[in-house]
Design an enzyme around this catalytic site. Structure first.
Site, PDB file in Angstrom:
ATOM      1  N   ASP A  44      12.499 -12.043  45.100  1.00 45.22           N
ATOM      2  CA  ASP A  44      11.410 -11.434  44.317  1.00 45.22           C
ATOM      3  C   ASP A  44      11.930 -10.535  43.239  1.00 45.22           C
ATOM      4  O   ASP A  44      12.647  -9.803  43.329  1.00 45.22           O
ATOM      5  CB  ASP A  44      10.853 -10.345  45.306  1.00 45.22           C
ATOM      6  CG  ASP A  44       9.631  -9.559  44.763  1.00 45.22           C
ATOM      7  OD1 ASP A  44       8.635  -9.764  44.952  1.00 45.22           O
ATOM      8  OD2 ASP A  44       9.789  -8.464  43.888  1.00 45.22           O
ATOM      9  N   TYR A  49      11.969  -5.815  35.573  1.00 44.23           N
ATOM     10  CA  TYR A  49      13.359  -5.686  36.118  1.00 44.23           C
ATOM     11  C   TYR A  49      14.252  -6.090  35.181  1.00 44.23           C
ATOM     12  O   TYR A  49      15.450  -5.678  35.394  1.00 44.23           O
ATOM     13  CB  TYR A  49      13.623  -6.305  37.527  1.00 44.23           C
ATOM     14  CG  TYR A  49      12.392  -6.185  38.572  1.00 44.23           C
ATOM     15  CD1 TYR A  49      11.522  -5.055  38.449  1.00 44.23           C
ATOM     16  CD2 TYR A  49      12.445  -6.776  39.809  1.00 44.23           C
ATOM     17  CE1 TYR A  49      10.646  -4.581  39.478  1.00 44.23           C
ATOM     18  CE2 TYR A  49      11.556  -6.663  40.606  1.00 44.23           C
ATOM     19  CZ  TYR A  49      10.800  -5.517  40.676  1.00 44.23           C
ATOM     20  OH  TYR A  49       9.727  -5.467  41.627  1.00 44.23           O
ATOM     21  N   HIS A 107       1.637  -7.305  38.045  1.00 48.13           N
ATOM     22  CA  HIS A 107       2.391  -6.064  38.706  1.00 48.13           C
ATOM     23  C   HIS A 107       1.844  -4.580  39.032  1.00 48.13           C
ATOM     24  O   HIS A 107       1.996  -4.185  39.824  1.00 48.13           O
ATOM     25  CB  HIS A 107       3.593  -5.848  37.704  1.00 48.13           C
ATOM     26  CG  HIS A 107       4.827  -5.244  38.315  1.00 48.13           C
ATOM     27  ND1 HIS A 107       6.280  -5.744  37.845  1.00 48.13           N
ATOM     28  CD2 HIS A 107       5.087  -4.545  39.314  1.00 48.13           C
ATOM     29  CE1 HIS A 107       6.903  -5.249  38.561  1.00 48.13           C
ATOM     30  NE2 HIS A 107       6.460  -4.412  39.564  1.00 48.13           N
ATOM     31  N   LEU A 189      12.283   0.238  53.024  1.00 45.78           N
ATOM     32  CA  LEU A 189      13.130   0.973  53.539  1.00 45.78           C
ATOM     33  C   LEU A 189      12.848   2.413  53.150  1.00 45.78           C
ATOM     34  O   LEU A 189      13.832   3.275  53.292  1.00 45.78           O
ATOM     35  CB  LEU A 189      14.835   0.327  53.232  1.00 45.78           C
ATOM     36  CG  LEU A 189      14.976  -0.788  53.649  1.00 45.78           C
ATOM     37  CD1 LEU A 189      16.499  -1.309  53.202  1.00 45.78           C
ATOM     38  CD2 LEU A 189      14.804  -1.027  55.319  1.00 45.78           C
ATOM     39  N   LYS A 230      15.678  -4.570  49.043  1.00 46.35           N
ATOM     40  CA  LYS A 230      16.640  -4.430  48.247  1.00 46.35           C
ATOM     41  C   LYS A 230      17.913  -3.893  48.466  1.00 46.35           C
ATOM     42  O   LYS A 230      18.109  -3.032  49.090  1.00 46.35           O
ATOM     43  CB  LYS A 230      16.153  -3.641  47.027  1.00 46.35           C
ATOM     44  CG  LYS A 230      17.041  -3.513  45.882  1.00 46.35           C
ATOM     45  CD  LYS A 230      17.884  -2.223  45.746  1.00 46.35           C
ATOM     46  CE  LYS A 230      19.141  -2.415  44.642  1.00 46.35           C
ATOM     47  NZ  LYS A 230      19.907  -1.280  44.860  1.00 46.35           N
ATOM     48  N   SER A 231      19.144  -4.605  48.350  1.00 45.63           N
ATOM     49  CA  SER A 231      20.309  -4.125  48.244  1.00 45.63           C
ATOM     50  C   SER A 231      21.306  -4.912  47.299  1.00 45.63           C
ATOM     51  O   SER A 231      21.049  -5.783  47.025  1.00 45.63           O
ATOM     52  CB  SER A 231      21.102  -4.305  49.537  1.00 45.63           C
ATOM     53  OG  SER A 231      22.297  -3.655  49.797  1.00 45.63           O
ATOM     54  N   ARG A 236      25.343  -5.004  53.046  1.00 48.79           N
ATOM     55  CA  ARG A 236      23.876  -4.485  53.544  1.00 48.79           C
ATOM     56  C   ARG A 236      22.962  -5.468  53.347  1.00 48.79           C
ATOM     57  O   ARG A 236      21.994  -5.771  53.802  1.00 48.79           O
ATOM     58  CB  ARG A 236      23.468  -3.537  52.711  1.00 48.79           C
ATOM     59  CG  ARG A 236      24.443  -2.138  53.356  1.00 48.79           C
ATOM     60  CD  ARG A 236      23.632  -0.811  52.703  1.00 48.79           C
ATOM     61  NE  ARG A 236      24.018  -0.622  51.237  1.00 48.79           N
ATOM     62  CZ  ARG A 236      25.262   0.162  51.196  1.00 48.79           C
ATOM     63  NH1 ARG A 236      25.992   0.343  51.991  1.00 48.79           N
ATOM     64  NH2 ARG A 236      25.467   0.186  49.641  1.00 48.79           N
ATOM     65  N   ASN A 240      20.622  -6.846  56.421  1.00 44.30           N
ATOM     66  CA  ASN A 240      19.157  -6.718  56.551  1.00 44.30           C
ATOM     67  C   ASN A 240      18.614  -8.005  56.733  1.00 44.30           C
ATOM     68  O   ASN A 240      17.170  -8.146  57.016  1.00 44.30           O
ATOM     69  CB  ASN A 240      18.679  -6.415  55.062  1.00 44.30           C
ATOM     70  CG  ASN A 240      19.041  -4.897  54.819  1.00 44.30           C
ATOM     71  OD1 ASN A 240      19.403  -4.216  55.487  1.00 44.30           O
ATOM     72  ND2 ASN A 240      18.954  -4.550  53.282  1.00 44.30           N
TER      73      ASN A 240
HETATM   74  P1  A2P Z   1      22.083  -0.292  48.263  1.00 42.85           P
HETATM   75  O1  A2P Z   1      21.590  -1.490  47.106  1.00 42.85           O
HETATM   76  O2  A2P Z   1      23.319   0.499  47.743  1.00 42.85           O
HETATM   77  O3  A2P Z   1      22.246  -1.148  49.517  1.00 42.85           O
HETATM   78  P2  A2P Z   1      13.946  -0.259  49.499  1.00 42.85           P
HETATM   79  O4  A2P Z   1      14.193  -1.966  49.445  1.00 42.85           O
HETATM   80  O5  A2P Z   1      13.080   0.214  50.227  1.00 42.85           O
HETATM   81  O6  A2P Z   1      13.691   0.211  47.807  1.00 42.85           O
HETATM   82  O7  A2P Z   1      15.603   0.424  49.581  1.00 42.85           O
HETATM   83  C1  A2P Z   1      16.602   0.053  48.686  1.00 42.85           C
HETATM   84  C2  A2P Z   1      17.584   1.255  48.838  1.00 42.85           C
HETATM   85  O8  A2P Z   1      18.218   1.241  50.110  1.00 42.85           O
HETATM   86  C3  A2P Z   1      18.746   0.988  47.999  1.00 42.85           C
HETATM   87  O9  A2P Z   1      19.387   2.203  47.551  1.00 42.85           O
HETATM   88  C4  A2P Z   1      19.929   0.314  48.883  1.00 42.85           C
HETATM   89  O10 A2P Z   1      21.288   0.668  48.543  1.00 42.85           O
HETATM   90  C5  A2P Z   1      19.505   0.955  50.298  1.00 42.85           C
HETATM   91  N1  A2P Z   1      19.669   0.084  51.423  1.00 42.85           N
HETATM   92  C6  A2P Z   1      19.475  -1.219  51.293  1.00 42.85           C
HETATM   93  N2  A2P Z   1      19.785  -1.963  52.528  1.00 42.85           N
HETATM   94  C7  A2P Z   1      20.360  -0.709  53.200  1.00 42.85           C
HETATM   95  C8  A2P Z   1      20.618  -0.712  54.634  1.00 42.85           C
HETATM   96  N3  A2P Z   1      20.966  -1.796  55.432  1.00 42.85           N
HETATM   97  N4  A2P Z   1      21.398   0.367  55.113  1.00 42.85           N
HETATM   98  C9  A2P Z   1      21.275   1.452  54.268  1.00 42.85           C
HETATM   99  N5  A2P Z   1      20.664   1.605  53.001  1.00 42.85           N
HETATM  100  C10 A2P Z   1      20.359   0.279  52.476  1.00 42.85           C
END
Ligand code: A2P
Length: 276
Positions: A44, A49, A107, A189, A230-231, A236, A240
């Protein structure tokens, strides 16, 4: 293997995808390739972005066949309107290096600009031309959806909205269900802020021998939502995706139900975009 949900036009969409919001373009090729190698099949992105190029490069680098992938992008606020949206779509495809996308989304509704009906007509044309396999919206409020349904022909396949255990959006989910619109959660998250430390979430995670992020994603899946965590971090990104070997029980789901605060972390669709 991530299960799919069938959209209202028969197209299958993976229930869990990889979101690239806030990942710089020059890092996105590598994170997208990591995600696809780990087993994600849905990505996505969005014009705003600034990482459609990196997304396209990551897809190419992964070697995963195009027909196995589900790619979403979105038209930005400043490109709303019929002609501008068609041009913006061409530019997105160009940056992605693709001949079609799987889902193209508006969007933000920007209600005060009153252009989303014209924008939607452009998406209907893109769909009819086979350049996106499905079309939908993001951040539409009930009144925006009702108006779109009343004034246009194609029912959106998806409404992608802010949704997480502290902002559960029950009213919109019920409206979507009545119209066979899939609910897709952004910031599932809670943007990685306090949600993952909430004691009830940590307790459910311990009980299942999983991480807080994994039980939160499991909650989205068991609600029947499509979700796109998102990560930017490879471990991570993989963590996920490891959310298919266990199930939350009714006690866990009740604990999650009690976390709703009805409070957004992100922009409010009633006002956001009003300053372009
Ligand atoms: P990072 O990119 O350093 O992993 P969302 O998808 O709700 O917007 O959340 C994204 C945020 O959550 C990012 O800051 C990401 O940081 C963090 N994040 C993503 N996966 C995890 C995870 N499994 N555990 C902790 N934090 C996570």
């Amino acid at each position: 293997q991530v299960p799919s949900i069938t959209l209202n036009n028969g197209v299958a969409m993976p229930q869990l995808g990889y979101g690239v919001w806030q990942i710089p373009d020059d890092e996105t090729a590598s994170t997208v390739a990591t995600a696809l190698e780990a087993g994600y099949r849905s990505v996505d992105t969005a014009a705003v972005y600034g990482n459609e190029k990196g997304t396209g490069r990551g897809i190419a680098r992964s070697g995963v066949p195009r027909e196995e992938l589900f790619v979403t992008t979105k038209v930005w606020n400043s490109d709303q309107g019929y002609d501008a949206t068609l041009r913006a779509f061409d530019a997105s495809l160009d940056r992605l290096g693709l001949e079609h996308v799987d889902l193209y989304l508006i969007h933000w509704p920007m209600p005060s600009h009153d252009r989303y009906i014209d924008t939607w007509r452009a998406l209907e044309k893109i769909l009819a031309d086979g350049r996106s396999r499905a079309i939908g919206v993001c951040n539409f409020r009930p009144q925006d959806l009702e108006r779109l349904l009343a004034e246009t022909d194609v029912v959106p396949a998806v409404n992608q909205i802010e949704l997480h255990p502290q902002f559960q959006q029950a009213e919109l989910r019920a409206l979507h269900e009545r119209h066979s619109i899939v609910t897709e959660s952004w910031s599932p998250l809670g943007q990685g802020r306090g949600l993952l430390e909430v004691p009830a979430v940590v307790a459910v995670a311990r009980k299942h021998g999983r991480t807080p992020a994994q039980v939160v994603l499991r909650w989205h899946l068991q609600l029947g939502l499509v979700t796109i965590p998102k990560s930017a971090n490879p471990s991570r990104i993989r963590e996920n995706l490891e959310v298919f070997g266990f199930e939350l029980d009714t006690e866990d789901l009740a604990a999650f139900a009690a976390l709703d605060e009805g409070r957004r972390l992100g922009f409010d669709p009633s006002t956001f975009g009003g300053t372009i």
